[in-house]
Scaffold this motif. Structure first.
Motif, PDB file in Angstrom:
ATOM      1  N   GLU A 182      36.254  41.070  26.015  1.00 19.49           N
ATOM      2  CA  GLU A 182      36.293  39.660  25.627  1.00 19.49           C
ATOM      3  C   GLU A 182      37.222  38.857  26.543  1.00 19.49           C
ATOM      4  N   GLU A 183      38.393  39.405  26.840  1.00 20.46           N
ATOM      5  CA  GLU A 183      39.330  38.708  27.727  1.00 20.46           C
ATOM      6  C   GLU A 183      38.750  38.560  29.124  1.00 20.46           C
ATOM      7  N   TYR A 184      38.105  39.598  29.600  1.00 18.08           N
ATOM      8  CA  TYR A 184      37.542  39.540  30.947  1.00 18.08           C
ATOM      9  C   TYR A 184      36.496  38.436  31.072  1.00 18.08           C
ATOM     10  N   PHE A 185      35.562  38.356  30.131  1.00 19.45           N
ATOM     11  CA  PHE A 185      34.505  37.360  30.265  1.00 19.45           C
ATOM     12  C   PHE A 185      35.000  35.935  29.997  1.00 19.45           C
ATOM     13  N   ALA A 186      36.155  35.798  29.359  1.00 19.44           N
ATOM     14  CA  ALA A 186      36.754  34.482  29.205  1.00 19.44           C
ATOM     15  C   ALA A 186      37.562  34.089  30.432  1.00 19.44           C
ATOM     16  N   LEU A 187      38.355  35.016  30.963  1.00 21.86           N
ATOM     17  CA  LEU A 187      39.349  34.684  31.973  1.00 21.86           C
ATOM     18  C   LEU A 187      39.016  35.174  33.373  1.00 21.86           C
ATOM     19  N   GLY A 188      38.144  36.178  33.478  1.00 27.31           N
ATOM     20  CA  GLY A 188      37.837  36.745  34.785  1.00 27.31           C
ATOM     21  C   GLY A 188      38.724  37.918  35.147  1.00 27.31           C
ATOM     22  N   ASP A 329      30.754  46.098  46.018  1.00 30.60           N
ATOM     23  CA  ASP A 329      31.079  47.447  45.543  1.00 30.60           C
ATOM     24  C   ASP A 329      32.463  47.890  46.012  1.00 30.60           C
ATOM     25  N   THR A 330      32.869  47.430  47.196  1.00 31.51           N
ATOM     26  CA  THR A 330      34.219  47.727  47.682  1.00 31.51           C
ATOM     27  C   THR A 330      35.257  47.155  46.734  1.00 31.51           C
ATOM     28  N   LEU A 331      35.040  45.912  46.303  1.00 29.41           N
ATOM     29  CA  LEU A 331      35.992  45.271  45.402  1.00 29.41           C
ATOM     30  C   LEU A 331      36.040  45.978  44.055  1.00 29.41           C
ATOM     31  N   ALA A 332      34.890  46.407  43.562  1.00 30.20           N
ATOM     32  CA  ALA A 332      34.866  47.110  42.272  1.00 30.20           C
ATOM     33  C   ALA A 332      35.725  48.369  42.331  1.00 30.20           C
ATOM     34  N   ALA A 333      35.648  49.096  43.434  1.00 30.82           N
ATOM     35  CA  ALA A 333      36.453  50.307  43.594  1.00 30.82           C
ATOM     36  C   ALA A 333      37.925  49.979  43.796  1.00 30.82           C
ATOM     37  N   LEU A 334      38.186  48.842  44.418  1.00 34.99           N
ATOM     38  CA  LEU A 334      39.547  48.438  44.743  1.00 34.99           C
ATOM     39  C   LEU A 334      40.331  48.023  43.507  1.00 34.99           C
ATOM     40  N   TYR A 335      39.678  47.282  42.610  1.00 38.20           N
ATOM     41  CA  TYR A 335      40.379  46.688  41.471  1.00 38.20           C
ATOM     42  C   TYR A 335      40.365  47.578  40.232  1.00 38.20           C
ATOM     43  N   ASP A 336      39.558  48.609  40.200  1.00 35.84           N
ATOM     44  CA  ASP A 336      39.538  49.611  39.130  1.00 35.84           C
ATOM     45  C   ASP A 336      39.006  49.100  37.803  1.00 35.84           C
ATOM     46  N   GLU A 337      39.363  47.901  37.412  1.00 37.97           N
ATOM     47  CA  GLU A 337      38.843  47.310  36.187  1.00 37.97           C
ATOM     48  C   GLU A 337      38.141  46.004  36.543  1.00 37.97           C
ATOM     49  N   TYR A 339      37.073  42.473  37.578  1.00 36.75           N
ATOM     50  CA  TYR A 339      37.866  41.403  38.195  1.00 36.75           C
ATOM     51  C   TYR A 339      36.885  40.420  38.830  1.00 36.75           C
ATOM     52  N   ALA A 340      36.989  39.128  38.472  1.00 42.61           N
ATOM     53  CA  ALA A 340      35.901  38.204  38.784  1.00 42.61           C
ATOM     54  C   ALA A 340      36.274  37.030  39.673  1.00 42.61           C
ATOM     55  N   ASP A 341      37.406  37.073  40.354  1.00 44.86           N
ATOM     56  CA  ASP A 341      37.742  35.969  41.268  1.00 44.86           C
ATOM     57  C   ASP A 341      37.049  36.227  42.601  1.00 44.86           C
ATOM     58  N   SER A 342      36.046  35.408  42.900  1.00 44.89           N
ATOM     59  CA  SER A 342      35.264  35.633  44.122  1.00 44.89           C
ATOM     60  C   SER A 342      36.067  35.379  45.388  1.00 44.89           C
ATOM     61  N   SER A 343      37.213  34.694  45.277  1.00 45.04           N
ATOM     62  CA  SER A 343      38.051  34.504  46.464  1.00 45.04           C
ATOM     63  C   SER A 343      38.699  35.812  46.898  1.00 45.04           C
ATOM     64  N   ALA A 344      38.483  36.882  46.129  1.00 43.89           N
ATOM     65  CA  ALA A 344      38.924  38.209  46.587  1.00 43.89           C
ATOM     66  C   ALA A 344      38.245  38.579  47.902  1.00 43.89           C
ATOM     67  N   LYS A 488      52.226  33.063  33.075  1.00 39.21           N
ATOM     68  CA  LYS A 488      52.112  34.283  32.278  1.00 39.21           C
ATOM     69  C   LYS A 488      50.727  34.929  32.366  1.00 39.21           C
ATOM     70  N   THR A 489      49.709  34.170  32.710  1.00 39.75           N
ATOM     71  CA  THR A 489      48.339  34.706  32.671  1.00 39.75           C
ATOM     72  C   THR A 489      47.682  34.665  34.048  1.00 39.75           C
ATOM     73  N   TYR A 490      47.288  33.502  34.496  1.00 44.92           N
ATOM     74  CA  TYR A 490      46.494  33.377  35.723  1.00 44.92           C
ATOM     75  C   TYR A 490      47.234  33.892  36.961  1.00 44.92           C
ATOM     76  N   LEU A 491      48.506  33.531  37.086  1.00 49.12           N
ATOM     77  CA  LEU A 491      49.263  33.938  38.270  1.00 49.12           C
ATOM     78  C   LEU A 491      49.361  35.459  38.350  1.00 49.12           C
ATOM     79  N   VAL A 492      49.581  36.104  37.209  1.00 53.27           N
ATOM     80  CA  VAL A 492      49.749  37.554  37.181  1.00 53.27           C
ATOM     81  C   VAL A 492      48.402  38.263  37.232  1.00 53.27           C
ATOM     82  N   GLY A 493      47.521  37.918  36.282  1.00 50.58           N
ATOM     83  CA  GLY A 493      46.273  38.654  36.140  1.00 50.58           C
ATOM     84  C   GLY A 493      45.268  38.384  37.232  1.00 50.58           C
ATOM     85  N   ASP A 494      45.307  37.183  37.801  1.00 46.46           N
ATOM     86  CA  ASP A 494      44.340  36.828  38.845  1.00 46.46           C
ATOM     87  C   ASP A 494      44.976  36.856  40.231  1.00 46.46           C
ATOM     88  N   ILE A 495      45.900  35.920  40.508  1.00 49.67           N
ATOM     89  CA  ILE A 495      46.416  35.736  41.866  1.00 49.67           C
ATOM     90  C   ILE A 495      47.151  36.976  42.374  1.00 49.67           C
TER      91      ILE A 495
END
Length: 641
Positions: A182-188, A329-337, A339-344, A488-495
């Motif tokens: 649920e958190e992933y599909f809300a926040l990425g 697929d590289t990103l999927a292996a890299l992030y392990d869980e 992760y939806a920020d396309s700027s990766a 507390k959220t975006y900076l840590v979990g995304d950036i």
């Protein structure tokens, strides 16, 4: 910058097999290609992968105190370590290296859990004190460095720099956490302290965990939080002067290295300010690197070139093709869980470029959160004024109704998207901000998830992540509140997640001067009127940089590090999207409403709607699932006697 891993028996002194530790360590060899090290004793096994930055000859880990009773593994940098060495020496400690790692063991001996209060930097570390029979781990204040851990059924604690380290242990519970989905599909991303697996956690930024062997395992506890006091009433001239000095000090500390050093230069305000400051501190030209895009709508390399020319940097630019989507697929292996920020994708590429020339790169990350730079902040402030004009009891039914009946207009500029505005006005401040940053908003997630999965969620909404942090914010200032939520959220979990994984994939250390915690604390003391003035975000920062940067860099519209998802999904990735979203991998989970997945694909590819963000988020979830299938559960290992 390194990778750490370890196992600790919280109850007894069972031995752990060397081959398990080697597997845990080797899976993160990209984090530290230079050396590896191990330490074993009854009930303790530590491992380390080293990327040599400081004290190249004697900084090997695991590292010990004088009598070998304290051992530490450490990822990151303690920037003020040179100041702490004389203080610790005066307390009777003897140093055998010139590394910041050794400061940690001696600081622990003298100050115990409070040692983290003395450290200025980015860090995640774990140590074992045999004399005190105590295990201690900590994570830096801003969450720049990651720390994953799991407590297994038999009382074993497993930790590592990446989730893939924990996944090497055969006893890790890999059951997917529905609340994390649920958190992933809300926040990425999956927000701290949760991970995608029920059996694993992330240590929150600014938290420590202390375990005394044989005693009940306590909850992690905080040692730091940012407080938006807004009580430092400087005039603009004094504020700009002090900001420049504070940035200069932060950059200077982060230029300490015994390996080639440079900076990312995107052409935005933050990275340009860091490069300009570096140039003033360096006798040699600064090494800078940029990514250019062959699509003009996403290309800001000309502004980076302006800064490079002004400061005569050694500037390298590589052009990324607008169809650079082979990294999924590289990103999927890299992030392990998930992760939806396309700027990766461009972040991965700019790290790849930088590593060809330097081992350490400074970045401008953290500037938007700490100085009020995002456009969504200004929209939120405008909405707050409107919310303040009507009581919530009237706003909720009135604008809730208008938001439900007004047609959606994704194609229009945000100011004309009345449906979105009505929906925001029907909510309280925290709800409204959560609504504005959600990738799939509440109504979309309800349609996306199957009825069975919605029941499994039991009413849980990712909004609770924001509610929990808002309860600790200790401010009712509208801008300060959402800055706190983003820190507390975006900076840590995304950036920070994006930059750590992308840089470590190439064995590159990235340092963030704008996340220096004394600077963050000082900025939080400034009134919000110095951060957003009218329609200008980062007001005091831009004013401070006017003598140092071109006006076109400072005051142009913010572009961001984007990729052309909408076009990809109607063009070169059209069939891949259809196969991924409508294929067996997602269907087998039972999580999704297949009719709504088909609607997302059909409506987007026909041009009727722009569902690119929702599709990318789902595409990356599907890639995560396939990556989990290919990294199957390791075979159980027999522990040595």
């Amino acid at each position: 910058m390194c990778g750490i891993a370890g196992i600790f028996d919280t109850r007894g002194q069972q031995d752990y097999p060397r081959e398990l530790m080697q597997r845990m360590n080797d899976i993160q060899s990209h984090r530290g290609p230079d050396e590896s090290g191990y330490h074993f004793e009854p009930g303790v096994a530590f491992a380390h992968r080293r990327l040599s930055i400081i004290d190249l000859s004697t900084g090997q880990q695991p590292l010990f105190n004088e009598d070998g009773s304290v051992v530490v593994v450490f990822n990151g940098e303690i920037y003020n370590y040179q100041e702490l060495i004389p203080e610790l020496t005066a307390l009777g400690h003897r140093f055998h290296t010139r590394s910041d790692t050794e400061v940690i063991v001696h600081a622990w001996e003298s100050w115990g859990e409070a040692c983290v209060q003395r450290f200025r930097g980015m860090f995640a570390f774990a140590l074992w004190d045999r004399n005190r029979q105590t295990f201690f781990m900590a994570r830096d204040r801003m969450g720049v460095k990651p720390m994953y851990y799991a407590i297994l059924r038999d009382g074993t604690l497993v930790f590592g720099s990446e989730l893939k380290v924990l996944m090497q242990h055969p006893d890790l519970d890999r059951t997917m956490d529905p609340l994390a989905v649920e958190e992933y599909f809300a926040l990425g991303y999956v927000a701290e302290p949760r991970t995608i697996f029920k059996g694993a956690r992330k240590l929150d930024p600014g938290f420590t965990l202390t375990i005394r062997r044989g005693e009940p395992i306590p909850q992690p506890k905080p040692y730091w939080d940012v407080r938006f006091t807004l009580d430092h009433n400087l005039n603009l001239a004094d504020a700009t002067a002090e900001l420049k000095e504070r940035l200069k000090e932060s950059v200077r500390l982060r230029m300490i290295a015994e390996v080639p050093l440079g900076a990312f230069l995107s052409g935005g305000v933050d990275s340009s300010a860091v490069v300009a400051t570096m140039a003033g501190l360096s006798d040699e030209p600064v090494n800078t690197c940029s990514i250019a895009f062959d699509d003009p709508a996403f290309n800001e390399s000309e502004f980076a070139q302006m800064v490079a020319d002004r400061y005569k940097t050694n500037h390298r630019v590589e052009t990324v093709q607008s169809d650079d989507f082979d990294l999924i697929d590289t990103l999927a292996a890299l992030y392990d869980e998930p992760y939806a920020d396309s700027s990766a994708i461009p972040t991965y590429r700019v790290c790849q470029l930088a590593r060809k020339h330097v081992t350490v790169a400074l970045s401008g990350d953290g500037g938007d959160e700490n100085m009020g730079g995002y456009r969504r902040y200004r929209f939120h402030m405008m909405e707050e004024k409107m919310r303040g004009g009507l009581p919530y009891g009237l706003r909720r039914p009135l604008f809730g109704f208008l938001g439900s009946v007004y047609p959606k207009a994704d194609w229009a500029p945000r100011v004309f998207r009345a449906k979105t505005t009505f929906q925001a006005l029907a909510r309280d401040s925290v709800q409204a901000y959560f609504h504005s940053v959600s990738i799939l908003r509440d109504d979309m997630r309800r349609q996306l998830f199957s009825q069975r999965f919605r029941q499994e969620l039991g009413g849980y909404n990712a909004l609770e992540v924001f509610r929990r942090h808002a309860a600790n914010a200790q401010t009712d200032d509208p801008l300060a509140l959402i800055q706190y939520l983003d820190i507390k959220t975006y900076l840590v979990g995304d950036i920070n997640t994006k930059v750590d994984r992308a840089s470590m994939a190439h064995s590159l250390e990235v340092r963030e001067p704008l996340m220096d915690h004394p600077l963050v604390e000082w900025l939080a003391s400034l009134p919000s009127s110095l951060k957003i003035k009218g329609q200008e975000g980062k007001y005091v920062f831009k004013k401070s940089m006017e003598p140092m940067l071109p006006r076109d860099v400072l005051y142009r519209p913010k572009m961001g590090f984007a990729v052309p998802l909408s076009r990809w999904f109607r063009g070169p990735l059209k069939e891949r999207v259809r196969e991924a979203l409508l294929g067996e991998t997602l269907r087998a989970t039972g999580l999704f409403n297949e009719a709504y997945l088909r609607h997302l694909v059909d409506a987007h590819q026909s041009g009727a709607r722009d569902y690119s963000s929702a599709i990318w988020t789902t595409l990356m979830f599907e890639a995560f699932l396939r990556n989990c299938q290919t990294t199957a559960q390791p075979a159980p290992l027999v522990r040595s006697a």
